[in-house]
Design a protein around this motif. Sequence first.
Motif, short mmCIF file in Angstrom:
data_model
loop_
_atom_site.label_atom_id
_atom_site.label_comp_id
_atom_site.label_asym_id
_atom_site.label_seq_id
_atom_site.Cartn_x
_atom_site.Cartn_y
_atom_site.Cartn_z
N THR A 1 0.83 -1.20 0.00
CA THR A 1 0.00 0.00 0.00
C THR A 1 0.87 1.26 0.00
N GLU B 1 1.16 4.14 6.62
CA GLU B 1 1.82 2.89 6.24
C GLU B 1 3.31 2.89 6.54
N GLN C 1 -9.40 0.38 -1.99
CA GLN C 1 -9.33 1.09 -0.71
C GLN C 1 -9.00 2.57 -0.91
N LEU C 2 -8.07 2.85 -1.81
CA LEU C 2 -7.71 4.24 -2.08
C LEU C 2 -8.86 4.98 -2.76
N ILE D 1 -5.98 -2.85 -2.99
CA ILE D 1 -5.39 -1.59 -2.55
C ILE D 1 -5.97 -0.42 -3.33
#
Length: 223
Positions: free
Chosen positions: A148, A220, A191-192, A188
């Motif tokens: 990530t 992260e 999610q972004l 990922i």
Amino acid sequence: MLTIDSDIYHSDQILALLQTNAHSLKFRQTRLCKAQKVMNQGDNIDDVLFIIQGTISLSRTSKSGRRYQLGSFKHNGFLGLMELFSGKPCFYSVTADSECQAYILDGKAFHNLVCHNPHLAAHTFKHLTSKWYLSVERMTRNILHSITYCVADDLLNFIAQNPNQAYVINKSLECERLGTSLRVYNRILKQLELRGAIKVQRKQIDILNSEVLVQVLNEEADK
């Protein structure tokens, strides 16, 4: 696709020095076709290439067939220097991602010229060490940080160099470069997207909010 197009290698000055010694170097221009394999991992180097226009990609394949793709690079200057001066076979395979304009020069003649021309040697080794630093930096980042983090970092680096442009992606190559699976990469991106940082299109990513990406990077960083 990750693209580094900042010219930190003084390519124009190097090219001028090469042209001054064109006869002894057997210096000649060539054109590379898109998707043409320029160098193969494990090959020995006789000639050195100097790319002046176009985009290339670098990759390395394990014995089991797993491939690591370092990224795409514009106007990448010399190809084959590390192999020429170390006497080792090609470390990466190199492919033309677009039509490229390049010069070919005789490796042994170039080696001899560098040994007797301090001005050319200074530029050449700045070029060589800078490119190797970039390669090691990229691989080390992928080892030390989460996937990530690396995805967010790539997006931020891209938007810093290409304001208001979409990030064009080939997901399979992105996964190779990041050392992950398509499933993880898509998760990922989703999610972004849910956080409002990006909008995922079929062949590109629109970067909507770089501040959110910076926040993700910070979250992260210690994982």
